[in-house]
Design a protein around this motif. Structure first.
Motif, short mmCIF file in Angstrom:
data_model
loop_
_atom_site.label_atom_id
_atom_site.label_comp_id
_atom_site.label_asym_id
_atom_site.label_seq_id
_atom_site.Cartn_x
_atom_site.Cartn_y
_atom_site.Cartn_z
N GLN A 163 0.92 -1.15 -0.01
CA GLN A 163 -0.24 0.16 -0.01
C GLN A 163 0.83 1.47 -0.08
N ILE A 164 2.13 1.16 0.78
CA ILE A 164 2.82 2.40 0.79
C ILE A 164 3.54 2.56 -0.55
N LEU A 165 4.19 1.58 -1.25
CA LEU A 165 4.48 1.74 -2.38
C LEU A 165 3.83 2.15 -3.54
N GLY A 166 2.54 1.48 -3.45
CA GLY A 166 1.51 2.06 -4.44
C GLY A 166 1.41 3.63 -4.08
N ASN A 167 1.11 4.10 -2.85
CA ASN A 167 1.09 5.44 -2.41
C ASN A 167 2.00 6.40 -3.30
N TYR A 168 3.32 5.81 -3.13
CA TYR A 168 4.52 6.38 -3.74
C TYR A 168 4.46 6.68 -5.13
N LEU A 169 3.95 5.60 -5.93
CA LEU A 169 3.52 5.65 -7.26
C LEU A 169 2.58 6.69 -7.58
N HIS A 170 1.61 6.72 -6.65
CA HIS A 170 0.37 7.66 -7.01
C HIS A 170 1.13 9.08 -7.04
N GLU A 171 1.91 9.44 -6.13
CA GLU A 171 2.60 10.71 -5.97
C GLU A 171 3.68 11.10 -6.93
N LEU A 172 4.40 10.13 -7.42
CA LEU A 172 5.59 10.22 -8.23
C LEU A 172 5.21 10.43 -9.93
N ILE A 173 4.28 9.59 -10.34
CA ILE A 173 3.96 9.48 -11.46
C ILE A 173 3.25 10.87 -11.88
N PRO A 174 2.23 11.23 -11.34
CA PRO A 174 1.86 12.73 -11.64
C PRO A 174 2.79 13.77 -11.74
N ILE A 175 3.80 13.89 -10.83
CA ILE A 175 4.96 14.84 -10.93
C ILE A 175 5.73 14.57 -12.03
N TYR A 176 5.94 13.58 -12.38
CA TYR A 176 6.88 13.15 -13.71
C TYR A 176 6.04 13.82 -14.91
N PHE A 177 4.83 13.77 -15.02
CA PHE A 177 4.07 14.49 -16.17
C PHE A 177 3.98 16.01 -15.92
N GLU A 178 3.81 16.40 -14.57
CA GLU A 178 3.73 17.83 -14.40
C GLU A 178 4.79 18.36 -14.72
N LYS A 179 6.25 17.81 -14.57
CA LYS A 179 7.37 18.40 -14.83
C LYS A 179 7.78 18.53 -16.45
N LYS A 180 7.29 17.07 -17.05
CA LYS A 180 7.44 17.10 -18.58
C LYS A 180 6.53 17.85 -19.22
N TYR A 181 5.46 18.12 -18.75
CA TYR A 181 4.31 19.00 -19.57
C TYR A 181 3.86 20.06 -18.82
N ASN A 182 4.60 21.01 -18.25
CA ASN A 182 4.21 22.12 -17.45
C ASN A 182 2.96 22.87 -17.69
N GLY A 183 2.02 22.71 -16.82
CA GLY A 183 0.72 23.14 -17.00
C GLY A 183 -0.39 22.36 -17.73
N GLU A 184 0.06 21.18 -18.43
CA GLU A 184 -0.81 20.45 -19.34
C GLU A 184 -1.50 19.15 -18.36
N TRP A 185 -0.62 18.75 -17.27
CA TRP A 185 -0.83 17.78 -16.37
C TRP A 185 -0.46 18.18 -15.16
N GLN A 186 -1.30 17.79 -14.04
CA GLN A 186 -1.03 18.11 -12.69
C GLN A 186 -1.75 16.79 -11.85
N LYS A 187 -1.01 16.75 -10.39
CA LYS A 187 -1.22 15.95 -9.63
C LYS A 187 -2.71 16.26 -9.11
N ASP A 188 -3.69 15.33 -8.80
CA ASP A 188 -4.96 15.53 -8.18
C ASP A 188 -4.75 16.56 -6.93
N LYS A 189 -5.73 17.38 -6.79
CA LYS A 189 -5.74 18.50 -5.90
C LYS A 189 -6.87 18.36 -5.08
N THR A 190 -7.85 17.73 -5.49
CA THR A 190 -9.14 17.46 -4.65
C THR A 190 -9.74 16.22 -4.75
N LYS A 191 -10.63 15.68 -3.62
CA LYS A 191 -10.89 14.29 -3.83
C LYS A 191 -11.89 13.94 -5.31
#
Length: 196
Positions: A61-89
């Motif tokens: 569950q913890i490893l999965g949580n890390y992936l949930h955090e890191l994968i969106p950040i990967y795309f946030e950095k690659k495509y600035n402004g086009e993709w982002q990590k979730d901000k609301t539920k």
């Protein structure tokens, strides 16, 4: 909007392939995002002392949580402004800022092939109250981190489109888990990567 409504099951795989090919993120970069994020987890130290995998063995569950955090950040950095990590539920895990249709829910599991949702995944969300369950899904399976396996592997990466009706709740009233139907699992998720 059920994209598979009135579509014979024999055409599901073709529809899934079409949806995956139309997604703005390419298959190769999705695989790269997952594998890069996974490798970064096992390069991480806590308190500059304890290395994940070697000194600390996080549960699935913890490893999965890390992936949930890191994968969106990967795309946030690659495509600035086009993709982002979730901000609301109400947001999918990876939000496409210019067209929410392409936003992605990420599911992870240490099971060999299966992914799971909570019981609510099998229930159609009431308008405006919960996150929509239909849409693009990124399914990631990985090995457990153990004493013998300091650097477990990603074993399977799949991508596709799922509806709330693809999920089957546990029959027990106390059961909180749901799983995919066999047809949905095999026909609505395309394999992008499989460990040999």
């Amino acid at each position: 909007m059920n994209l598979y409504e009135n579509l014979p099951i024999e055409q599901w795989k073709e529809k899934t392939t079409q949806l995956v090919n139309e997604h703005p993120l390419k298959k190769e970069e999705i695989v790269d995002a997952v594998l890069t994020s996974w490798n970064k987890i096992f390069e991480t130290y806590i308190g500059n002392e304890l290395k994940i995998g070697r000194d600390i063995k996080p549960g699935p569950q913890i490893l999965g949580n890390y992936l949930h955090e890191l994968i969106p950040i990967y795309f946030e950095k690659k495509y600035n402004g086009e993709w982002q990590k979730d901000k609301t539920k109400m947001d999918k895990n990876l939000v496409c800022t210019y067209n929410n249709f392409y936003s992605i829910e990420i599911k992870t599991s240490s099971s060999k092939k299966d992914i799971f949702g909570n019981r609510s995944y099998a229930i159609q969300a009431e308008a405006e109250k919960t996150k929509k369950k239909q849409g693009y899904y990124l399914a990631i399976n990985f090995e457990k981190c153990t004493e013998e396996n300091e650097k477990p592997n990603i074993t399977l990466i799949r991508f596709g489109w799922l509806e709330h009706s693809d999920w089957i709740s546990q029959t027990s009233q106390t059961g909180q888990q749901s799983r995919l139907s066999r047809d949905s699992d095999s026909l609505k998720l395309i394999t992008l990567y499989k460990k040999r």
